[in-house]
Write an enzyme that holds these catalytic residues in place. Structure first.
Site, PDB file in Angstrom:
ATOM      1  N   CYS A  39       0.842  -1.192   0.000  1.00  8.88           N
ATOM      2  CA  CYS A  39       0.000   0.000   0.000  1.00  8.88           C
ATOM      3  C   CYS A  39       0.884   1.250   0.000  1.00  8.88           C
ATOM      4  O   CYS A  39       2.006   1.237   0.505  1.00  8.88           O
ATOM      5  CB  CYS A  39      -0.895  -0.010   1.234  1.00  8.88           C
ATOM      6  SG  CYS A  39      -2.091   1.353   1.276  1.00  8.88           S
ATOM      7  N   ASP A  41       0.461   3.664   1.807  1.00  5.80           N
ATOM      8  CA  ASP A  41       0.416   4.174   3.181  1.00  5.80           C
ATOM      9  C   ASP A  41       1.828   4.476   3.720  1.00  5.80           C
ATOM     10  O   ASP A  41       2.737   3.637   3.621  1.00  5.80           O
ATOM     11  CB  ASP A  41      -0.261   3.112   4.066  1.00  5.80           C
ATOM     12  CG  ASP A  41      -0.638   3.651   5.428  1.00  5.80           C
ATOM     13  OD1 ASP A  41      -1.837   3.734   5.720  1.00  5.80           O
ATOM     14  OD2 ASP A  41       0.289   3.975   6.221  1.00  5.80           O
ATOM     15  N   ARG A  43       3.011   4.488   6.545  1.00  6.91           N
ATOM     16  CA  ARG A  43       3.471   3.732   7.716  1.00  6.91           C
ATOM     17  C   ARG A  43       3.990   2.343   7.373  1.00  6.91           C
ATOM     18  O   ARG A  43       4.479   1.625   8.257  1.00  6.91           O
ATOM     19  CB  ARG A  43       2.321   3.609   8.723  1.00  6.91           C
ATOM     20  CG  ARG A  43       1.787   4.955   9.182  1.00  6.91           C
ATOM     21  CD  ARG A  43       0.424   4.805   9.855  1.00  6.91           C
ATOM     22  NE  ARG A  43      -0.597   4.358   8.899  1.00  6.91           N
ATOM     23  CZ  ARG A  43      -1.867   4.143   9.205  1.00  6.91           C
ATOM     24  NH1 ARG A  43      -2.289   4.323  10.443  1.00  6.91           N
ATOM     25  NH2 ARG A  43      -2.731   3.747   8.280  1.00  6.91           N
ATOM     26  N   HIS A  98      -2.268  -4.200   5.163  1.00  5.58           N
ATOM     27  CA  HIS A  98      -1.881  -3.756   6.509  1.00  5.58           C
ATOM     28  C   HIS A  98      -3.085  -3.328   7.327  1.00  5.58           C
ATOM     29  O   HIS A  98      -4.144  -2.996   6.776  1.00  5.58           O
ATOM     30  CB  HIS A  98      -0.878  -2.602   6.415  1.00  5.58           C
ATOM     31  CG  HIS A  98      -1.460  -1.345   5.835  1.00  5.58           C
ATOM     32  ND1 HIS A  98      -1.912  -0.311   6.622  1.00  5.58           N
ATOM     33  CD2 HIS A  98      -1.694  -0.975   4.552  1.00  5.58           C
ATOM     34  CE1 HIS A  98      -2.389   0.651   5.820  1.00  5.58           C
ATOM     35  NE2 HIS A  98      -2.267   0.267   4.573  1.00  5.58           N
ATOM     36  N   CYS A 101      -5.874   0.179   7.151  1.00  8.78           N
ATOM     37  CA  CYS A 101      -5.686   0.672   5.776  1.00  8.78           C
ATOM     38  C   CYS A 101      -6.819   1.649   5.434  1.00  8.78           C
ATOM     39  O   CYS A 101      -7.999   1.306   5.549  1.00  8.78           O
ATOM     40  CB  CYS A 101      -5.676  -0.500   4.802  1.00  8.78           C
ATOM     41  SG  CYS A 101      -5.431   0.000   3.079  1.00  8.78           S
TER      42      CYS A 101
HETATM   43 ZN    ZN Z   1      -3.374   1.010   3.033  1.00 11.71          ZN
END
Ligand code: ZN
Length: 204
Positions: A39, A41, A43, A98, A101
């Protein structure tokens, strides 16, 4: 890192010298063994959670770690998959979802996307994941978001297996597909396969 001017300077000064030999080799060699699809993302950092060095992971990151199924009109994700598999010859592909999300939360909680038509269109690549999550058992202690995150990794593994380069490499037994879910709070990774077999830890 907060300063995009200072960060590169600190990298060159404090980090690069210790890896100068590695980067000298990598300057003329690109032989990653793994394609990591995660992703976007902020993190979930592929190299950090797998403890990989530069040159080891070929990375594709998309919102929701979505992998569009093979289509007549290829896109950037499809081109990157084909390059990793058919040209670079990676031996493993990881699809990594994850916890928490944003993309999966939007779908699991039916957020209004009428003002975000591009996101709404992209998230249609999770239609099969939503169907899987709706059809699957609800495990105790598992939220709707958690269930969709896992179902989505399984669905994207199936999408991945529609790409001709992946089909060929799987048939030749040169490629292994792996599904992971990274838990941000604990750092743990669980495995998910395309058939949604019971999860087990990927890390001890
Ligand atoms: Zn995500």
């Amino acid at each position: 890192m907060h300063d995009l001017t200072d960060g590169p300077a600190r990298f060159r000064r404090d980090v690069f010298p210790a890896k100068a030999g590695l980067f000298a080799r990598l300057a003329t060699t690109h032989r990653p063994r793994t394609l990591f699809i995660g992703c976007s993302d902020a993190r979930v950092i592929p190299e950090l959670i797998t403890q990989s060095e530069p040159g080891e992971l070929f990375v594709i990151r998309t919102a929701g770690n979505l992998v569009p199924a093979h289509a007549a009109v290829p896109d950037g994700v499809a081109a990157s998959i084909e390059y990793a598999v058919a040209v670079l010859g990676v031996s493993d592909i990881v699809v990594c979802g994850h916890s928490a999300c944003g993309a999966m939360t939007t779908l699991a909680e039916d957020h209004d996307l009428s003002a975000a038509p591009v996101i709404a269109g992209w998230l249609r690549h999770a239609d099969a994941a939503r169907a899987r999550a709706a059809a699957g058992p609800t495990l105790p202690g598992t939220s709707a978001v958690d269930a969709l995150v896992r179902a989505n990794v399984a669905a994207q593994l199936q999408n991945l297996a529609t790409h001709p380069s992946v089909v060929h490499a799987l048939a030749a037994r040169k490629l292994t597909l792996r599904g992971w879910v990274f838990d941000i709070a604990s750092g743990a990774i669980e495995t998910v396969d395309a058939a949604m077999a019971p999860a087990r830890p990927a890390t001890r």
